[in-house]
Design a protein around this motif. Sequence first.
Motif, short mmCIF file in Angstrom:
data_model
loop_
_atom_site.label_atom_id
_atom_site.label_comp_id
_atom_site.label_asym_id
_atom_site.label_seq_id
_atom_site.Cartn_x
_atom_site.Cartn_y
_atom_site.Cartn_z
N ALA A 128 17.05 1.70 -43.04
CA ALA A 128 17.49 2.80 -42.31
C ALA A 128 17.99 3.84 -43.27
N ARG A 129 19.02 3.38 -44.06
CA ARG A 129 19.73 4.22 -44.88
C ARG A 129 18.78 5.37 -45.65
N GLU A 130 17.59 4.34 -46.12
CA GLU A 130 16.96 5.37 -46.95
C GLU A 130 15.95 6.21 -45.92
N ALA A 131 15.68 6.22 -44.92
CA ALA A 131 14.94 6.86 -43.90
C ALA A 131 15.64 7.65 -43.02
N GLY A 132 17.05 7.65 -43.19
CA GLY A 132 17.97 8.59 -42.35
C GLY A 132 17.96 8.24 -41.05
N THR A 133 17.59 6.99 -40.73
CA THR A 133 18.24 6.29 -39.36
C THR A 133 19.01 5.35 -39.56
N VAL A 134 19.00 4.66 -38.45
CA VAL A 134 20.18 3.66 -38.21
C VAL A 134 19.43 2.16 -37.84
N ALA A 135 20.51 0.90 -38.37
CA ALA A 135 19.79 -0.39 -37.73
C ALA A 135 20.61 -0.64 -36.52
N VAL A 136 20.24 -1.30 -35.79
CA VAL A 136 20.93 -1.67 -34.45
C VAL A 136 20.83 -3.34 -34.50
N THR A 137 22.12 -3.98 -34.39
CA THR A 137 21.83 -5.49 -34.40
C THR A 137 22.43 -6.05 -32.98
N VAL A 154 40.11 -20.34 -30.32
CA VAL A 154 39.34 -20.74 -29.00
C VAL A 154 38.48 -22.02 -29.20
N GLY A 155 38.07 -22.44 -30.52
CA GLY A 155 37.23 -23.69 -30.72
C GLY A 155 35.84 -23.38 -30.61
N LEU A 156 35.27 -22.12 -30.69
CA LEU A 156 34.06 -21.53 -30.34
C LEU A 156 33.31 -20.93 -31.69
N MET A 157 32.22 -20.94 -31.89
CA MET A 157 31.62 -20.16 -32.92
C MET A 157 31.88 -18.47 -32.89
N ASP A 158 32.22 -17.92 -33.96
CA ASP A 158 32.37 -16.46 -33.87
C ASP A 158 32.06 -15.98 -35.28
N THR A 159 30.66 -15.65 -35.31
CA THR A 159 30.17 -14.99 -36.57
C THR A 159 30.44 -13.89 -36.68
N LEU A 160 31.04 -12.83 -35.82
CA LEU A 160 31.51 -11.60 -36.04
C LEU A 160 32.23 -11.26 -37.22
N PRO A 161 33.49 -11.68 -37.49
CA PRO A 161 34.04 -11.25 -38.46
C PRO A 161 33.34 -11.44 -39.92
N THR A 162 32.48 -12.82 -39.89
CA THR A 162 31.95 -12.97 -41.14
C THR A 162 31.07 -11.97 -41.42
N PHE A 163 29.97 -11.50 -40.25
CA PHE A 163 29.31 -10.51 -40.21
C PHE A 163 29.67 -9.09 -40.79
N ARG A 164 30.98 -8.71 -40.24
CA ARG A 164 31.58 -7.50 -40.71
C ARG A 164 31.87 -7.49 -42.01
N ARG A 165 32.45 -8.72 -42.59
CA ARG A 165 32.65 -8.71 -44.09
C ARG A 165 31.27 -8.39 -45.03
N THR A 166 30.34 -9.24 -44.44
CA THR A 166 29.06 -9.16 -45.17
C THR A 166 28.68 -7.70 -45.20
N LEU A 167 28.92 -6.87 -44.33
CA LEU A 167 28.17 -5.45 -44.23
C LEU A 167 29.24 -4.61 -44.95
N ILE A 197 24.81 -0.08 -36.31
CA ILE A 197 25.55 -0.12 -35.08
C ILE A 197 25.44 -1.66 -34.47
N ALA A 198 26.66 -2.36 -34.42
CA ALA A 198 26.48 -3.71 -34.00
C ALA A 198 26.77 -3.74 -32.58
N ILE A 199 26.02 -4.50 -31.74
CA ILE A 199 26.43 -4.63 -30.24
C ILE A 199 26.59 -5.99 -30.11
N VAL A 200 27.71 -6.38 -29.26
CA VAL A 200 28.17 -7.71 -29.35
C VAL A 200 27.81 -7.94 -27.69
#
Length: 221
Positions: free
Chosen positions: A65-74, A100-113, A123-126
Motif C-alpha cells: 500500500a505504501r508503494e502505491a500510495g494507498t492504505v491497508a485495512v485489517t 481478563v483471561g482472554l486472547m488479545d493480539t492487538l498489543p502484539t499487532f501494534r508492536r509488530t507494525l 488502518i486497524a479495525i477492531v
Amino acid sequence: MAPATPAAPKPETLAAFEAAKGFMPVREGLALYEAAVSAARELGLPLLEVGTYCGRSAILLADAAREAGTVAVTVDHHRGSEEQQPGWDYHDPEVVDPEVGLMDTLPTFRRTLHKAGLEEHVIAIVGRSPQVAKMWGGKVGLVFIDGGHTDEHATNDYEGWAPHLAVGGLLVIHDVFPDPVDEWTGQAPYRVYLRALASGAFSEVSATDSLRVLRRTGQGI
C-alpha cells in the motif's frame, strides 16, 4: 518477451515479516505481496485483510500500500480464532490478557507494525468481520480472507467482503487445502474458493501452496 519479474518486498520488510509472530510461510507471503502490489498499482484502492492476528501478513499489505500510495485495512476482533483458544495446538499463552483471561493480539499487532515502521500505512479495525462489512461503504482493490476457519466464519467473510471488491480486484484466500489429508483447520477456505469460482464472477490467477489468488471479472457474487 521475457516474463515480468515478480514484485518483491524490500529486504527490511521481508525481515520484519519473518520476525513477526504468525503462521504464513515465506513462499505464500511473497505471493500475497505480489498480488497486493498488482491490485494497488492497477486500482489504487485500499487493500483489505480479514484476520490480523499479530500482523505478520499485514506487514506485506502495508508495504504494498505504501508503494502505491494507498492504505491497508485489517479487520479482527483480536480475541483469536477457534484454533487459537486454550487447549488447541495453535494457542499461544503469550498473547493472553492476564487481567481478563482472554486472547488479545492487538498489543502484539501494534508492536509488530511499529517495529516494521508501517503504522501510518495501516488502518486497524477492531471488530467482527460481518459487522464491519455491513457498515463498509466503499470499494477495495484486494480482499484477503484469512480469518476463522469454520464454515460459518469463512462463509461470512466471503459473503461480507466479496461484494465490496471492485471488478478487476483480487480475492486472496489462505489455507486452501483440496486434500483433507493436508488440511490443519478444516476445509472451509477450500469450499469458499470453490464457491467463488462457481459464481462465475472470478477467475484464478495463481496458486502458491495453500494461497489462492482470484480476479473479480464480473458481477453475480
